[in-house]
Design a protein around this motif. Structure first.
Motif, PDB file in Angstrom:
ATOM      1  N   UNK A 151     -26.158  29.765  -3.244  1.00 42.94           N
ATOM      2  CA  UNK A 151     -26.847  29.728  -4.537  1.00 42.94           C
ATOM      3  C   UNK A 151     -27.696  30.983  -4.738  1.00 42.94           C
ATOM      4  N   UNK A 152     -28.336  31.437  -3.657  1.00 40.60           N
ATOM      5  CA  UNK A 152     -29.148  32.642  -3.756  1.00 40.60           C
ATOM      6  C   UNK A 152     -28.286  33.861  -4.072  1.00 40.60           C
ATOM      7  N   UNK A 153     -27.104  33.926  -3.466  1.00 37.49           N
ATOM      8  CA  UNK A 153     -26.197  35.049  -3.725  1.00 37.49           C
ATOM      9  C   UNK A 153     -25.727  35.035  -5.176  1.00 37.49           C
ATOM     10  N   UNK A 212     -24.915  43.735  -0.912  1.00 39.58           N
ATOM     11  CA  UNK A 212     -25.100  43.298   0.484  1.00 39.58           C
ATOM     12  C   UNK A 212     -25.132  41.785   0.666  1.00 39.58           C
ATOM     13  N   UNK A 213     -25.733  41.060  -0.287  1.00 42.60           N
ATOM     14  CA  UNK A 213     -25.810  39.613  -0.123  1.00 42.60           C
ATOM     15  C   UNK A 213     -24.424  38.977  -0.136  1.00 42.60           C
ATOM     16  N   UNK A 214     -23.519  39.506  -0.970  1.00 41.91           N
ATOM     17  CA  UNK A 214     -22.142  39.002  -0.977  1.00 41.91           C
ATOM     18  C   UNK A 214     -21.440  39.307   0.340  1.00 41.91           C
ATOM     19  N   UNK A 215     -21.673  40.489   0.851  1.00 39.92           N
ATOM     20  CA  UNK A 215     -21.050  40.885   2.119  1.00 39.92           C
ATOM     21  C   UNK A 215     -21.441  39.917   3.236  1.00 39.92           C
ATOM     22  N   UNK A 216     -22.735  39.674   3.390  1.00 41.65           N
ATOM     23  CA  UNK A 216     -23.176  38.835   4.493  1.00 41.65           C
ATOM     24  C   UNK A 216     -22.805  37.377   4.283  1.00 41.65           C
ATOM     25  N   UNK A 217     -22.779  36.942   3.039  1.00 41.66           N
ATOM     26  CA  UNK A 217     -22.353  35.568   2.762  1.00 41.66           C
ATOM     27  C   UNK A 217     -20.919  35.364   3.222  1.00 41.66           C
ATOM     28  N   UNK A 218     -20.060  36.318   2.898  1.00 43.01           N
ATOM     29  CA  UNK A 218     -18.653  36.244   3.311  1.00 43.01           C
ATOM     30  C   UNK A 218     -18.522  36.304   4.824  1.00 43.01           C
ATOM     31  N   UNK A 219     -19.199  37.262   5.457  1.00 47.67           N
ATOM     32  CA  UNK A 219     -19.050  37.436   6.901  1.00 47.67           C
ATOM     33  C   UNK A 219     -19.516  36.198   7.660  1.00 47.67           C
TER      34      UNK A 219
END
Length: 415
Positions: A151-153, A212-219
């Motif tokens: 939700x934050x992303x 960056x938030x999308x990147x870390x959410x995916x990883x």
């Protein structure tokens, strides 16, 4: 040969719409795009998740279980018998009547004693209540954090300014200069409109920058599902074990492919949607194992409602419609389009299967028919012979047999 296979695998026509190449997705002008090489980090992160899980279950879940009075039932162990043990390990755990008679002659035991031995031996192999509670606690913690993070992303506006166009950038500079960062038009332009307008998911595709938030959410999501797949052999098993493997594999493929093909916006929505109900299920399991019947029932009702709405309404009628229809308004269908939607169809079939179990349980629950978990491997008792009493197993030490599919089960998915 390996180079040829590599070239075929990364052929642009498989992953990208016509007239687009990988060169179009190279980082430039401060914009960062998803790259396949980014996913290498998920394997070591998956191993890190397994380590974190070990210490979490040991130092967090176990004390929590004691706090909630999760007690183990003392199980009578099957006496050592090489003949029966060999049959159990090599031929089967539930011998037929003819096999019982043969084993009776070979072991010198009566048929009743052989059947009792196999009941005890099967119970020895069944997972303990504490193990089930630990696993549910771990998955609850991850899914809850993942849902909040998702939700934050989605609503995060930081770092998104470079996607809103020159006019918005000018207003950003103007607002900064005069200290008026709360201008309403600027605030609206910085939000992610693709959260509520599905057509915006494909606006500018595939030239869509990543933050960056999308990147870390995916990883983190992909790493977690890798860890579930790695540990599935040692985790508590359920009757839908095969469906769980299919779910984990399909999820890993979907997350990976959506990253390769720059389906990041759609992937973010799908992952957040799945996480919205999973933590409710795991919390219901935890209270079920603790014997908190009313709390378990109430949470399960909320879970069932959220599951039906998200998996059988929002996912097929909004998300799947978004991935099936809207892309064709912008570019011709390509292999990646068909592949992504096929895997989404596999997940949707699994959702229908689990929804059927949930609704069947809900019907029995509403009508007052208390049944055992339809996916669990129920522990066998020998109360007719007084053995359960001798083992000291009390009613409070058992999970509730309240008919919740997936609650007493030998379970993340999942989602």
């Amino acid at each position: 040969m390996l180079q040829t296979l590599y070239d075929y695998f990364w052929w642009e026509r498989l992953w990208l719409p016509v007239n687009l190449t990988w060169a179009d997705l190279e980082d430039r002008d401060g914009r960062v795009y998803a790259k396949a090489s980014d996913l290498y980090i998920t394997l070591p992160l998956a191993l890190l998740f397994l380590i974190i899980r070990y210490f979490f279950e040991l130092y967090v879940a176990t004390p929590l279980a004691a706090l909630l009075n999760v007690k183990e039932k003392t199980r009578l162990r099957a006496p050592l018998n090489p003949t029966l043990e060999h049959f159990y390990l090599t031929s089967g755990k539930q011998p037929k009547q003819a096999e019982v008679e043969l084993l009776s002659r070979q072991s010198g035991l009566s048929g009743r004693q052989v059947e009792r031995w196999f009941r005890r031996r099967r119970n020895q192999d069944r997972p303990s209540l504490l193990k089930k509670f630990r696993e549910a606690s771990w998955r609850f913690t991850f899914y809850l954090i993942a849902f909040i993070a998702g939700m934050a992303v989605i609503v995060d506006v930081s770092g998104d300014y470079w996607e809103v166009g020159v006019d918005s950038l000018a207003r950003w500079d103007e607002a900064t200069e005069f200290g008026s960062l709360l201008l309403q038009p600027l605030t609206i332009s910085l939000q992610k409109p693709w959260f509520y307008d599905m057509r915006k998911v494909w606006e500018g595709y595939p030239i869509q920058s990543m933050i960056p938030s999308q990147y870390w959410y995916y990883m983190i999501e992909l790493s977690f599902y890798w860890s579930l797949l790695f540990s599935i052999a040692s985790d508590v098993k359920r009757k839908d074990f095969k469906e769980q493997i299919i779910h984990h594999v399909a999820t890993i493929i979907l997350i990976s492919f959506s990253w390769f093909a720059s389906y990041v916006r759609a992937g973010t929505l799908i992952m957040a949607l799945h996480d919205s109900s999973d933590y409710l299920l795991e919390s219901a399991k935890m209270f079920n194992y603790a014997g908190w019947k009313n709390t378990c029932n109430n949470i399960f009702i909320v879970f069932a409602i959220v599951f039906i709405i998200t998996r059988l309404v929002i996912l097929p009628f909004w998300i799947l419609h978004c991935t099936l229809v809207y892309p064709l308004e912008l570019y011709p269908a390509f292999f990646g389009y068909y592949f992504f939607n096929f895997m989404m169809g596999v997940l949707q079939l699994l959702h229908i299967f689990w929804a059927y179990l949930i609704l069947r349980m809900a019907h029995k629950f509403i009508t007052g028919k208390l049944v055992e978990d339809e996916r669990s491997d129920r522990e066998e008792t020998e109360s007719s012979e007084g053995e359960e009493a001798a083992a000291g197993g009390g009613a409070k030490s058992r999970p509730l047999a309240n008919g919740h599919p997936i609650l007493n089960n030998n379970h993340r998915k999942n989602d």
